[in-house]
Design a protein around this motif. Structure first.
Motif, PDB file in Angstrom:
ATOM      1  N   ARG A  91      -4.649  73.609  -4.091  1.00  0.00           N
ATOM      2  CA  ARG A  91      -5.698  72.864  -3.395  1.00  0.00           C
ATOM      3  C   ARG A  91      -7.002  73.644  -3.521  1.00  0.00           C
ATOM      4  O   ARG A  91      -7.058  74.825  -3.168  1.00  0.00           O
ATOM      5  CB  ARG A  91      -5.332  72.681  -1.915  1.00  0.00           C
ATOM      6  CG  ARG A  91      -4.036  71.892  -1.750  1.00  0.00           C
ATOM      7  CD  ARG A  91      -3.631  71.762  -0.313  1.00  0.00           C
ATOM      8  NE  ARG A  91      -4.438  70.741   0.333  1.00  0.00           N
ATOM      9  CZ  ARG A  91      -4.130  70.174   1.491  1.00  0.00           C
ATOM     10  NH1 ARG A  91      -3.030  70.541   2.140  1.00  0.00           N
ATOM     11  NH2 ARG A  91      -4.906  69.261   2.024  1.00  0.00           N
TER      12      ARG A  91
ATOM     13  N   GLU B 239     -11.727  71.187   7.086  1.00  0.00           N
ATOM     14  CA  GLU B 239     -11.412  69.779   6.821  1.00  0.00           C
ATOM     15  C   GLU B 239     -10.313  69.752   5.768  1.00  0.00           C
ATOM     16  O   GLU B 239     -10.492  70.247   4.658  1.00  0.00           O
ATOM     17  CB  GLU B 239     -12.633  69.030   6.297  1.00  0.00           C
ATOM     18  CG  GLU B 239     -12.334  67.601   5.932  1.00  0.00           C
ATOM     19  CD  GLU B 239     -13.520  66.874   5.339  1.00  0.00           C
ATOM     20  OE1 GLU B 239     -13.308  65.789   4.787  1.00  0.00           O
ATOM     21  OE2 GLU B 239     -14.658  67.391   5.401  1.00  0.00           O
ATOM     22  N   TRP B 240      -9.170  69.193   6.135  1.00  0.00           N
ATOM     23  CA  TRP B 240      -8.035  69.068   5.222  1.00  0.00           C
ATOM     24  C   TRP B 240      -8.058  67.673   4.615  1.00  0.00           C
ATOM     25  O   TRP B 240      -7.928  66.694   5.332  1.00  0.00           O
ATOM     26  CB  TRP B 240      -6.725  69.297   5.971  1.00  0.00           C
ATOM     27  CG  TRP B 240      -6.589  70.680   6.521  1.00  0.00           C
ATOM     28  CD1 TRP B 240      -6.997  71.108   7.747  1.00  0.00           C
ATOM     29  CD2 TRP B 240      -6.032  71.808   5.853  1.00  0.00           C
ATOM     30  NE1 TRP B 240      -6.717  72.446   7.885  1.00  0.00           N
ATOM     31  CE2 TRP B 240      -6.122  72.900   6.733  1.00  0.00           C
ATOM     32  CE3 TRP B 240      -5.466  72.001   4.592  1.00  0.00           C
ATOM     33  CZ2 TRP B 240      -5.652  74.171   6.396  1.00  0.00           C
ATOM     34  CZ3 TRP B 240      -5.005  73.257   4.258  1.00  0.00           C
ATOM     35  CH2 TRP B 240      -5.097  74.323   5.153  1.00  0.00           C
ATOM     36  N   ARG B 241      -8.200  67.594   3.309  1.00  0.00           N
ATOM     37  CA  ARG B 241      -8.222  66.300   2.618  1.00  0.00           C
ATOM     38  C   ARG B 241      -6.893  66.090   1.894  1.00  0.00           C
ATOM     39  O   ARG B 241      -6.415  66.971   1.209  1.00  0.00           O
ATOM     40  CB  ARG B 241      -9.362  66.255   1.605  1.00  0.00           C
ATOM     41  CG  ARG B 241     -10.716  66.350   2.278  1.00  0.00           C
ATOM     42  CD  ARG B 241     -11.827  66.241   1.283  1.00  0.00           C
ATOM     43  NE  ARG B 241     -13.123  66.302   1.953  1.00  0.00           N
ATOM     44  CZ  ARG B 241     -14.269  66.398   1.322  1.00  0.00           C
ATOM     45  NH1 ARG B 241     -14.317  66.458  -0.005  1.00  0.00           N
ATOM     46  NH2 ARG B 241     -15.400  66.441   2.013  1.00  0.00           N
ATOM     47  N   GLY B 242      -6.320  64.904   2.071  1.00  0.00           N
ATOM     48  CA  GLY B 242      -5.075  64.598   1.382  1.00  0.00           C
ATOM     49  C   GLY B 242      -3.858  65.226   2.023  1.00  0.00           C
ATOM     50  O   GLY B 242      -2.842  65.422   1.366  1.00  0.00           O
TER      51      GLY B 242
ATOM     52  N   ASP C  48      -9.228  70.584  -0.458  1.00  0.00           N
ATOM     53  CA  ASP C  48      -8.981  69.300  -1.119  1.00  0.00           C
ATOM     54  C   ASP C  48      -7.494  68.990  -1.204  1.00  0.00           C
ATOM     55  O   ASP C  48      -6.644  69.855  -1.004  1.00  0.00           O
ATOM     56  CB  ASP C  48      -9.590  69.307  -2.526  1.00  0.00           C
ATOM     57  CG  ASP C  48     -11.108  69.218  -2.492  1.00  0.00           C
ATOM     58  OD1 ASP C  48     -11.659  68.672  -1.519  1.00  0.00           O
ATOM     59  OD2 ASP C  48     -11.743  69.703  -3.442  1.00  0.00           O
ATOM     60  N   ARG C  49      -7.205  67.747  -1.588  1.00  0.00           N
ATOM     61  CA  ARG C  49      -5.809  67.301  -1.731  1.00  0.00           C
ATOM     62  C   ARG C  49      -5.116  68.125  -2.809  1.00  0.00           C
ATOM     63  O   ARG C  49      -5.777  68.653  -3.701  1.00  0.00           O
ATOM     64  CB  ARG C  49      -5.751  65.813  -2.039  1.00  0.00           C
ATOM     65  CG  ARG C  49      -6.278  65.406  -3.395  1.00  0.00           C
ATOM     66  CD  ARG C  49      -6.295  63.883  -3.594  1.00  0.00           C
ATOM     67  NE  ARG C  49      -7.290  63.250  -2.750  1.00  0.00           N
ATOM     68  CZ  ARG C  49      -7.014  62.498  -1.667  1.00  0.00           C
ATOM     69  NH1 ARG C  49      -5.789  62.250  -1.322  1.00  0.00           N
ATOM     70  NH2 ARG C  49      -7.975  61.993  -0.945  1.00  0.00           N
TER      71      ARG C  49
ATOM     72  N   HIS D 240     -17.837  70.775   8.887  1.00  0.00           N
ATOM     73  CA  HIS D 240     -16.773  71.693   8.505  1.00  0.00           C
ATOM     74  C   HIS D 240     -17.320  72.755   7.569  1.00  0.00           C
ATOM     75  O   HIS D 240     -17.961  72.451   6.571  1.00  0.00           O
ATOM     76  CB  HIS D 240     -15.634  70.937   7.819  1.00  0.00           C
ATOM     77  CG  HIS D 240     -14.996  69.926   8.706  1.00  0.00           C
ATOM     78  ND1 HIS D 240     -15.372  68.602   8.704  1.00  0.00           N
ATOM     79  CD2 HIS D 240     -14.035  70.047   9.645  1.00  0.00           C
ATOM     80  CE1 HIS D 240     -14.654  67.950   9.595  1.00  0.00           C
ATOM     81  NE2 HIS D 240     -13.832  68.807  10.185  1.00  0.00           N
TER      82      HIS D 240
ATOM     83  N   VAL E  68     -13.613  73.233   3.305  1.00  0.00           N
ATOM     84  CA  VAL E  68     -12.974  71.991   2.883  1.00  0.00           C
ATOM     85  C   VAL E  68     -11.828  72.358   1.951  1.00  0.00           C
ATOM     86  O   VAL E  68     -12.022  73.081   0.968  1.00  0.00           O
ATOM     87  CB  VAL E  68     -13.966  71.060   2.150  1.00  0.00           C
ATOM     88  CG1 VAL E  68     -13.251  69.820   1.622  1.00  0.00           C
ATOM     89  CG2 VAL E  68     -15.106  70.662   3.075  1.00  0.00           C
TER      90      VAL E  68
END
Length: 71
Positions: free
Chosen positions: A18, A60-63, A10-11, A5, A8
């Motif tokens: 984010r 990339e989606w986190r959270g 983050d949550r 990715h 990125v």
């Protein structure tokens, strides 16, 4: 070896922001899909708009995905 990715996201933090990293560098905090698109445009991906951000395999989606902005 290149990362899977490029971007990125983050949550969400306690304020609903984010952190966004592009190519490993922190671009800032996004509070919406529009903010992520603006960071990507600043990084040289001028053609990216909100719909591209939602569908892109580069992110990339986190959270939570692009519809999650609350902590």
């Amino acid at each position: 070896m290149a990362p899977d990715h490029l971007v990125v996201v983050d949550r969400p933090d306690e304020d609903g922001g984010r952190r966004v990293r592009i190519d490993g560098q922190i671009s800032g905090r996004a509070f919406s899909v529009q903010d992520v698109a603006a960071f990507m445009q600043t990084a040289g991906l001028q053609s990216y708009d909100e719909m591209d951000v939602v569908r892109s395999a580069l992110i990339e989606w986190r959270g939570g995905g692009p519809d999650v902005w609350a902590h």
